[in-house]
Design a protein around this motif. Structure first.
Motif, PDB file in Angstrom:
ATOM      1  N   GLU A 239       0.843  -1.193   0.000  1.00 56.40           N
ATOM      2  CA  GLU A 239       0.000   0.000   0.000  1.00 56.40           C
ATOM      3  C   GLU A 239       0.878   1.242   0.000  1.00 56.40           C
ATOM      4  OE1 GLU A 239      -4.074   1.645   2.160  1.00 56.40           O
ATOM      5  OE2 GLU A 239      -2.783   0.215   3.229  1.00 56.40           O
ATOM      6  N   VAL A 240       0.438   2.269  -0.719  1.00 53.65           N
ATOM      7  CA  VAL A 240       1.174   3.530  -0.806  1.00 53.65           C
ATOM      8  C   VAL A 240       0.252   4.683  -0.421  1.00 53.65           C
ATOM      9  CG1 VAL A 240       2.799   2.711  -2.545  1.00 53.65           C
ATOM     10  CG2 VAL A 240       0.614   3.688  -3.278  1.00 53.65           C
ATOM     11  N   PRO A 241       0.813   5.852  -0.084  1.00 56.07           N
ATOM     12  CA  PRO A 241      -0.022   7.004   0.265  1.00 56.07           C
ATOM     13  C   PRO A 241      -1.057   7.298  -0.818  1.00 56.07           C
ATOM     14  CG  PRO A 241       2.259   7.473   0.804  1.00 56.07           C
ATOM     15  CD  PRO A 241       2.251   6.158   0.075  1.00 56.07           C
ATOM     16  N   GLY A 242      -2.276   7.611  -0.387  1.00 61.47           N
ATOM     17  CA  GLY A 242      -3.367   7.848  -1.318  1.00 61.47           C
ATOM     18  C   GLY A 242      -4.284   6.651  -1.467  1.00 61.47           C
ATOM     19  N   GLY A 243      -3.908   5.505  -0.862  1.00 70.83           N
ATOM     20  CA  GLY A 243      -4.790   4.343  -0.880  1.00 70.83           C
ATOM     21  C   GLY A 243      -4.545   3.350  -1.987  1.00 70.83           C
ATOM     22  N   GLY A 244      -3.560   3.614  -2.860  1.00 64.96           N
ATOM     23  CA  GLY A 244      -3.271   2.675  -3.935  1.00 64.96           C
ATOM     24  C   GLY A 244      -2.394   1.529  -3.480  1.00 64.96           C
ATOM     25  N   TRP A 245      -2.324   0.522  -4.326  1.00 59.77           N
ATOM     26  CA  TRP A 245      -1.477  -0.640  -4.070  1.00 59.77           C
ATOM     27  C   TRP A 245      -0.579  -0.844  -5.277  1.00 59.77           C
ATOM     28  CZ3 TRP A 245      -1.569  -3.825   0.343  1.00 59.77           C
ATOM     29  CH2 TRP A 245      -2.542  -3.476   1.293  1.00 59.77           C
ATOM     30  N   ILE A 246       0.672  -1.205  -5.030  1.00 52.38           N
ATOM     31  CA  ILE A 246       1.631  -1.323  -6.120  1.00 52.38           C
ATOM     32  C   ILE A 246       2.373  -2.655  -6.066  1.00 52.38           C
ATOM     33  CG2 ILE A 246       1.996   1.171  -6.257  1.00 52.38           C
ATOM     34  CD1 ILE A 246       4.722   0.685  -4.805  1.00 52.38           C
ATOM     35  N   ILE A 247       2.892  -3.051  -7.222  1.00 51.79           N
ATOM     36  CA  ILE A 247       3.875  -4.116  -7.295  1.00 51.79           C
ATOM     37  C   ILE A 247       4.969  -3.684  -8.270  1.00 51.79           C
ATOM     38  CG2 ILE A 247       2.175  -5.930  -6.867  1.00 51.79           C
ATOM     39  CD1 ILE A 247       2.604  -6.743  -9.882  1.00 51.79           C
ATOM     40  N   GLN A 248       6.153  -4.242  -8.092  1.00 47.40           N
ATOM     41  CA  GLN A 248       7.193  -4.187  -9.118  1.00 47.40           C
ATOM     42  C   GLN A 248       7.388  -5.605  -9.621  1.00 47.40           C
ATOM     43  OE1 GLN A 248       8.501  -2.724  -5.865  1.00 47.40           O
ATOM     44  NE2 GLN A 248       7.436  -0.849  -6.430  1.00 47.40           N
ATOM     45  N   ALA A 249       7.639  -5.744 -10.917  1.00 47.44           N
ATOM     46  CA  ALA A 249       7.668  -7.074 -11.515  1.00 47.44           C
ATOM     47  C   ALA A 249       8.568  -7.085 -12.741  1.00 47.44           C
ATOM     48  CB  ALA A 249       6.242  -7.496 -11.901  1.00 47.44           C
ATOM     49  N   THR A 250       8.820  -8.279 -13.256  1.00 46.05           N
ATOM     50  CA  THR A 250       9.445  -8.434 -14.566  1.00 46.05           C
ATOM     51  C   THR A 250       8.509  -9.241 -15.444  1.00 46.05           C
ATOM     52  OG1 THR A 250      10.656 -10.401 -13.795  1.00 46.05           O
ATOM     53  CG2 THR A 250      11.828  -8.293 -13.755  1.00 46.05           C
ATOM     54  N   ASP A 251       8.500  -8.929 -16.744  1.00 43.86           N
ATOM     55  CA  ASP A 251       7.674  -9.678 -17.679  1.00 43.86           C
ATOM     56  C   ASP A 251       8.401 -10.977 -18.071  1.00 43.86           C
ATOM     57  OD1 ASP A 251       9.490  -9.102 -19.748  1.00 43.86           O
ATOM     58  OD2 ASP A 251       8.321  -7.414 -20.503  1.00 43.86           O
ATOM     59  N   PRO A 252       7.786 -11.843 -18.858  1.00 50.70           N
ATOM     60  CA  PRO A 252       8.416 -13.136 -19.162  1.00 50.70           C
ATOM     61  C   PRO A 252       9.765 -13.015 -19.865  1.00 50.70           C
ATOM     62  CG  PRO A 252       6.077 -13.203 -19.693  1.00 50.70           C
ATOM     63  CD  PRO A 252       6.403 -11.772 -19.373  1.00 50.70           C
ATOM     64  N   GLN A 253      10.009 -11.899 -20.540  1.00 56.06           N
ATOM     65  CA  GLN A 253      11.276 -11.706 -21.234  1.00 56.06           C
ATOM     66  C   GLN A 253      12.330 -11.018 -20.350  1.00 56.06           C
ATOM     67  OE1 GLN A 253       8.156 -10.779 -22.808  1.00 56.06           O
ATOM     68  NE2 GLN A 253       8.230 -12.913 -23.502  1.00 56.06           N
ATOM     69  N   GLY A 254      11.914 -10.554 -19.158  1.00 58.07           N
ATOM     70  CA  GLY A 254      12.863  -9.973 -18.217  1.00 58.07           C
ATOM     71  C   GLY A 254      12.820  -8.473 -18.068  1.00 58.07           C
ATOM     72  N   ALA A 255      11.955  -7.781 -18.809  1.00 58.83           N
ATOM     73  CA  ALA A 255      11.851  -6.328 -18.673  1.00 58.83           C
ATOM     74  C   ALA A 255      11.153  -5.966 -17.369  1.00 58.83           C
ATOM     75  CB  ALA A 255      11.095  -5.723 -19.854  1.00 58.83           C
ATOM     76  N   MET A 256      11.677  -4.988 -16.638  1.00 61.00           N
ATOM     77  CA  MET A 256      11.086  -4.568 -15.379  1.00 61.00           C
ATOM     78  C   MET A 256       9.970  -3.562 -15.636  1.00 61.00           C
ATOM     79  SD  MET A 256      13.058  -3.085 -12.023  1.00 61.00           S
ATOM     80  CE  MET A 256      12.194  -2.872 -10.446  1.00 61.00           C
ATOM     81  N   PHE A 257       8.861  -3.728 -14.926  1.00 61.68           N
ATOM     82  CA  PHE A 257       7.720  -2.815 -15.006  1.00 61.68           C
ATOM     83  C   PHE A 257       7.046  -2.812 -13.644  1.00 61.68           C
ATOM     84  CE2 PHE A 257       5.865  -6.913 -15.665  1.00 61.68           C
ATOM     85  CZ  PHE A 257       4.560  -6.839 -15.217  1.00 61.68           C
ATOM     86  N   ALA A 258       6.033  -1.973 -13.495  1.00 59.84           N
ATOM     87  CA  ALA A 258       5.311  -1.900 -12.226  1.00 59.84           C
ATOM     88  C   ALA A 258       3.832  -1.670 -12.494  1.00 59.84           C
ATOM     89  CB  ALA A 258       5.879  -0.783 -11.350  1.00 59.84           C
ATOM     90  N   LEU A 259       3.012  -2.002 -11.509  1.00 61.25           N
ATOM     91  CA  LEU A 259       1.561  -1.808 -11.594  1.00 61.25           C
ATOM     92  C   LEU A 259       1.072  -1.034 -10.387  1.00 61.25           C
ATOM     93  CD1 LEU A 259       0.438  -5.443 -12.599  1.00 61.25           C
ATOM     94  CD2 LEU A 259       0.923  -3.510 -14.134  1.00 61.25           C
ATOM     95  N   VAL A 260       0.030  -0.259 -10.591  1.00 64.86           N
ATOM     96  CA  VAL A 260      -0.641   0.440  -9.492  1.00 64.86           C
ATOM     97  C   VAL A 260      -2.138   0.240  -9.655  1.00 64.86           C
ATOM     98  CG1 VAL A 260      -0.572   2.644 -10.766  1.00 64.86           C
ATOM     99  CG2 VAL A 260      -0.980   2.639  -8.288  1.00 64.86           C
ATOM    100  N   GLY A 261      -2.793  -0.089  -8.555  1.00 60.09           N
ATOM    101  CA  GLY A 261      -4.236  -0.324  -8.606  1.00 60.09           C
ATOM    102  C   GLY A 261      -4.848  -0.273  -7.227  1.00 60.09           C
ATOM    103  N   SER A 262      -6.021  -0.835  -7.095  1.00 59.96           N
ATOM    104  CA  SER A 262      -6.745  -0.855  -5.824  1.00 59.96           C
ATOM    105  C   SER A 262      -6.898  -2.290  -5.353  1.00 59.96           C
ATOM    106  CB  SER A 262      -8.133  -0.221  -5.995  1.00 59.96           C
ATOM    107  OG  SER A 262      -8.031   1.098  -6.480  1.00 59.96           O
ATOM    108  N   ARG A 263      -7.430  -2.431  -4.147  1.00 60.06           N
ATOM    109  CA  ARG A 263      -7.809  -3.750  -3.674  1.00 60.06           C
ATOM    110  C   ARG A 263      -9.318  -3.837  -3.623  1.00 60.06           C
ATOM    111  NH1 ARG A 263      -3.283  -6.267   0.421  1.00 60.06           N
ATOM    112  NH2 ARG A 263      -2.625  -7.776  -1.168  1.00 60.06           N
ATOM    113  N   GLY A 264      -9.847  -4.920  -4.186  1.00 59.74           N
ATOM    114  CA  GLY A 264     -11.283  -5.094  -4.213  1.00 59.74           C
ATOM    115  C   GLY A 264     -11.958  -4.334  -5.320  1.00 59.74           C
ATOM    116  N   ALA A 265     -11.174  -3.786  -6.279  1.00 63.30           N
ATOM    117  CA  ALA A 265     -11.769  -3.028  -7.408  1.00 63.30           C
ATOM    118  C   ALA A 265     -12.348  -4.001  -8.420  1.00 63.30           C
ATOM    119  CB  ALA A 265     -10.722  -2.160  -8.074  1.00 63.30           C
ATOM    120  N   ALA A 266     -13.328  -3.506  -9.164  1.00 69.56           N
ATOM    121  CA  ALA A 266     -13.926  -4.338 -10.203  1.00 69.56           C
ATOM    122  C   ALA A 266     -12.948  -4.534 -11.343  1.00 69.56           C
ATOM    123  CB  ALA A 266     -15.196  -3.679 -10.698  1.00 69.56           C
TER     124      ALA A 266
END
Length: 266
Positions: A239-266
């Motif tokens: 969880e981050v300030p403002g109520g969002g939730w984040i992850i950092q990840a790599t895709d199947p080829q190895g490129a790093m990216f990140a996501l931001v979203g909510s919990r329980g969102a449709a």
């Protein structure tokens, strides 16, 4: 039409497997894609679109870049009114030109630079005088946050604020990890206008880099799609300030990216 000069506005994935990356991000982010200009070559540039329209492209790593050891990587383009003049100006301010200004037929003029700390970014001036409208804040599939893992925190902060006119918000003390400085590319000083952060590069990140956070609905559902598609979650959900939730990840080829979203969102 919005002024995109001095702001990230286009995002590009160079990858070892464009078709695999298109399938992965299409599932995780709901992107649609089409070859640029209707290209039907064996190795086209695919323009990807989120809920508010085109936002970037996916392409194979060029042979010359592969020969130099480039791994799959997400890069960002900053709008420029004059790429040649900006490249010269930014060099005087401590940047390093990695690829001199040149034209992309049918697109515009671009250059590749490293900031003072060593993170790569691109400049781009499009051929069209109409430009493009930025996506609304937190539009699904688009970039909702920009984060620099800086190789030289003080110099990089001065560079982006001084050369591109970015403003600063709160500076958050992260203890041994240093300061996380909120920044805004649009000039506002309140939290709602913040669209990125600059922090010292963590030890586990091998090189200085810009990390882009793509917007999803439910972060937990997105995590499952990342894993199912062959990606790897490096950190989070957090969880981050403002109520969002984040992850950092790599895709199947190895490129790093990140996501931001909510919990329980449709």
């Amino acid at each position: 039409m919005a002024d995109l000069n001095g702001k990230f506005f286009w995002y590009e994935l160079m990858t070892s497997d464009p078709q695999g990356a298109l399938a992965f991000y299409g599932d995780v982010l709901g992107w649609t894609a089409q070859p640029f200009g209707g290209e039907r070559t064996d190795d086209p540039y695919h323009v990807v679109s989120g809920s508010a329209g085109p936002l970037g492209g996916i392409m194979a790593i060029p042979a010359e870049a592969k020969d130099c050891g480039l791994s799959p990587w997400w890069g960002g383009y900053i709008g420029s009114p004059d790429v040649d003049a900006d490249a010269a100006r930014l060099t005087e301010a401590g940047a390093k030109v990695m690829r001199s200004p040149e034209d992309i037929p049918g697109v515009g003029r671009f250059a590749v630079l490293n900031d003072p700390g060593g993170a790569t970014f691109m400049l781009l001036k499009g051929n069209s005088p109409d430009g493009m409208e930025p996506a609304p804040p937190m539009a699904q599939g688009h970039v909702g946050w920009h984060e620099l893992y800086s190789g030289d925190f003080d110099r990089d902060l001065a560079f982006y604020t001084g050369q591109f006119g970015w403003s600063t918000g709160e500076a958050m003390d992260m203890g041994p990890m240093g300061t996380y400085q909120l920044v805004s590319q649009t000039g506002g000083a309140d939290f709602q206008n913040m669209d990125g952060g600059i922090m010292p590069r963590p030890n586990e990140v091998p090189v200085p880099v810009w990390l882009f956070y793509f917007v999803v609905g439910d972060i937990d559902a997105a995590v499952e799609k990342v894993k199912a598609g062959g990606g790897q979650v490096l950190n989070g959900p957090m969880e981050v300030p403002g109520g969002g939730w984040i992850i950092q990840a790599t895709d199947p080829q190895g490129a790093m990216f990140a996501l931001v979203g909510s919990r329980g969102a449709a």
